[in-house]
Design an enzyme around this catalytic site. Structure first.
Site, PDB file in Angstrom:
ATOM      1  N   HIS A 200      38.140  11.414 -24.435  1.00 52.23           N
ATOM      2  CA  HIS A 200      36.968  12.298 -24.508  1.00 52.23           C
ATOM      3  C   HIS A 200      37.279  13.740 -24.100  1.00 52.23           C
ATOM      4  O   HIS A 200      36.421  14.620 -24.202  1.00 52.23           O
ATOM      5  CB  HIS A 200      35.784  11.731 -23.722  1.00 52.23           C
ATOM      6  CG  HIS A 200      35.827  11.889 -22.238  1.00 52.23           C
ATOM      7  ND1 HIS A 200      35.150  12.875 -21.580  1.00 52.23           N
ATOM      8  CD2 HIS A 200      36.467  11.180 -21.280  1.00 52.23           C
ATOM      9  CE1 HIS A 200      35.350  12.756 -20.270  1.00 52.23           C
ATOM     10  NE2 HIS A 200      36.153  11.735 -20.070  1.00 52.23           N
ATOM     11  N   CYS A 323      28.481  20.739  -5.431  1.00 55.06           N
ATOM     12  CA  CYS A 323      27.097  20.619  -4.972  1.00 55.06           C
ATOM     13  C   CYS A 323      26.297  19.634  -5.810  1.00 55.06           C
ATOM     14  O   CYS A 323      25.449  18.924  -5.290  1.00 55.06           O
ATOM     15  CB  CYS A 323      26.398  21.966  -5.019  1.00 55.06           C
ATOM     16  SG  CYS A 323      27.170  23.155  -3.917  1.00 55.06           S
TER      17      CYS A 323
END
Ligand SMILES: *Cc1c(COP(=O)(O)O)cnc(C)c1O
Length: 394
Positions: A200, A323
Site C-alpha cells: 500500500h 498527537c
C-alpha cells in the site's frame, strides 16, 4: 482534494485494482488445492513471486508474502533474535528513528535480555556507515537500518552498511517500506540479507507485503498453521492481493526514472516556497531524500492545528507529531534529528506522488503560508518569541 500524504498510504493504481478484481474472478481457488482451479491460483502466486524477485534482483525462493510492512519487520527481527539466542549473540544495532514496527519489536526483545544499540541519525537524518561499523560487536546478531525514513524522507547509505555487515559477518535487515517502488533497489548489489516492503506504499492494496530473505539466512515463523510460504507463514495466501502487489510494483518501478524527475522538481518547488516562511526549517538532508518527501518544522505553531486548517482547504497532509494517536509526545524522528520539543510539535510532512500538478504546488505553498501566519496570530508561544521573552531556535 489534493492528496499529499503518500507516505501514510497511496491510492491503488488502476492496473493494480483491475488485477485485484480480475484475479478475484478468475484465480480465487486455494493454491494448496490439487485440482486445476487451485493450481491455477498457485501458478498466479508463483508468477507474482518471480516478478517481485526480479524487480529487486532477488531469487523467487527468497520472497515471502506477508500482511505488510509491520509483519515483515517483526518477522525479520524476531528471526534474527531467535538465531541469536541459540548462538549466544544477544546484541542488535539499529537506529533511533526507525518505524515503530521495528522499535517496539526491539523494545520487547530488551525484556528478553537483548541489548539494543540505537545509532544517532545526526541533524541531517542520515546514519553514518562508520557508526554501524563501530557499534558491531562479537555478540551482534543483527543490524537493522531503514532504507528511507517515513517522516523526513532521508535515504540511508544502505550499500555501505550492507558491505560493512557482510565484512563483519552480521545479518543486515532494512525496512524499505518507503523506498520500494520509489527508488531503485538491488538487494544483491547492496548486500541486503532481509528487506521489508508493503504494497500500500507503492499503489498496491493494503494488508499485503513481502519479506525478502537471502538464501542461507534463517527465518522463523510468526504464524503457525499450514505449510504455506515454505512453512514460514501459515494461512491461505491472498493471491489476488499478491498479484495486484506485483502489478503495482512493476508499474512503480517501470516509471521510476520519469516520475523521479517530475517529483524532484515539484518537491524542490515546495521546499523553496515553504522556506520563505520566517522561522521555518526543512527536516533532513535537502538532497538525500525521497523524491516526493517534504518535511518542515515551524516555530510557534501546533502541527495538529495546521493539519486541520489545511484539511479545510482540501489538502491532505501529515504532521510528525504523534498527537493524533492520543499521545502528546512529539515525533521520535524529529527528536532524533535534534529538534527540541516545541519545534518538533510544529511539524508538517507533505508526501506527493506523480499526479501532483504545478497548480497544486502553488496552492499548497500559498495555503501553508496563510495558515502558519494565521495560527501564529494567536499563538502565545509566538507572542513570547516575537517579544523576546523566548528565543527563536529556527
Ligand atoms: C508504513 C510503514 C510500515 C508499516 O507498514 P504496514 O504495511 O502499514 O504494516 C513500516 N515501516 C515503514 C518505514 C513504513 O512507512
Amino acid at each position: 482534494m489534493i492528496y499529499a500524504d503518500n507516505a501514510a498510504t497511496t491510492k491503488m493504481s488502476r492496473r493494480a485494482l483491475e488485477t485485484l478484481i480480475s484475479f478475484n474472478e478468475k484465480f480465487w481457488g486455494n493454491p494448496s488445492s490439487l485440482y486445476t482451479h487451485g493450481q491455477n491460483a498457485k501458478e498466479a502466486l508463483e508468477q507474482a513471486r518471480r516478478d517481485i524477485a526480479s524487480l529487486i534482483n532477488a531469487q523467487p525462493g527468497e520472497i515471502y508474502f506477508t500482511s505488510g510492512g509491520s509483519e515483515s519487520d517483526n518477522q525479520a527481527i524476531l528471526s534474527a533474535a531467535e538465531t541469536g539466542k541459540k548462538t549466544g549473540k544477544k546484541h542488535i544495532v539499529s537506529t533511533a528513528f526507525e518505524h515503530h514496527a521495528v522499535l517496539h519489536t526491539l523494545e520487547n526483545l530488551k525484556k528478553e535480555g537483548f541489548e539494543i544499540t540505537l545509532l544517532d541519525v545526526h541533524s541531517n537524518g542520515i546514519v553514518k556507515a562508520e557508526d554501524v561499523d563501530e557499534a558491531i560487536r562479537d555478540d551482534t546478531c543483527l543490524v537493522s537500518v531503514m532504507y528511507a525514513n517515513n517522516e523526513i524522507g532521508t535515504i540511508q547509505p544502505i550499500k555501505e552498511i550492507g558491505s560493512i555487515c557482510k565484512k563483519r559477518g552480521v545479518p543486515f535487515h532494512t525496512d524499505a517500506v518507503q523506498a520500494v517502488g520509489h527508488i531503485p533497489i538491488d538487494v544483491t548489489g547492496d548486500n541486503i540479507d532481509m528487506l521489508s516492503a508493503s504494497a500500500h506504499k507503492f499503489h498496491g492494496p493494503k494488508g499485503v507485503g513481502f519479506l525478502y530473505v537471502k538464501k542461507g539466512i534463517r527465518l522463523s515463523s510468526l504464524i503457525e498453521g499450514g505449510a504455506q510460504e515454505r512453512g514460514k507463514r501459515a494461512g491461505t495466501e491472498n493471491v489476488p492481493a499478491i498479484a495486484a502487489m506485483a502489478e503495482a510494483l512493476k508499474e512503480s518501478i517501470g516509471k521510476i526514472a520519469e516520475k523521479t524527475e517530475t517529483l524532484v522538481i515539484m518537491r524542490n518547488r515546495l521546499i523553496k516556497g515553504i522556506s520563505e516562511i520566517p522561522h521555518s526549517s526543512l527536516n533532513g538532508d535537502p538532497e538525500k531524500r525521497l523524491p516526493g518527501n517534504v518535511s518542515f518544522c515551524f516555530e510557534g505553531i501546533e502541527g495538529e492545528a495546521l493539519l486541520l486548517l489545511l484539511d479545510d482547504r482540501g489538502i491532505c497532509a501529515s504532521s510528525g507529531s504523534a498527537c493524533t494517536s492520543g499521545s502528546l509526545d512529539p515525533s521520535h524522528v524529529l527528536l532524533a534529528i535534534g529538534r527540541v520539543h516545541d519545534v518538533a510539535h510544529g511539524s508538517l510532512r507533505l508526501s506527493i506522488d506523480d499526479t501532483v500538478t504545478d497548480d497544486d504546488v502553488d496552492y499548497i505553498v500559498a495555503s501553508v503560508k496563510e495558515v502558519v501566519e494565521y495560527l501564529r496570530g494567536f499563538s502565545p508561544i509566538w507572542r513570547d518569541l516575537v517579544s523576546g521573552k523566548k528565543e527563536f531556535i529556527l
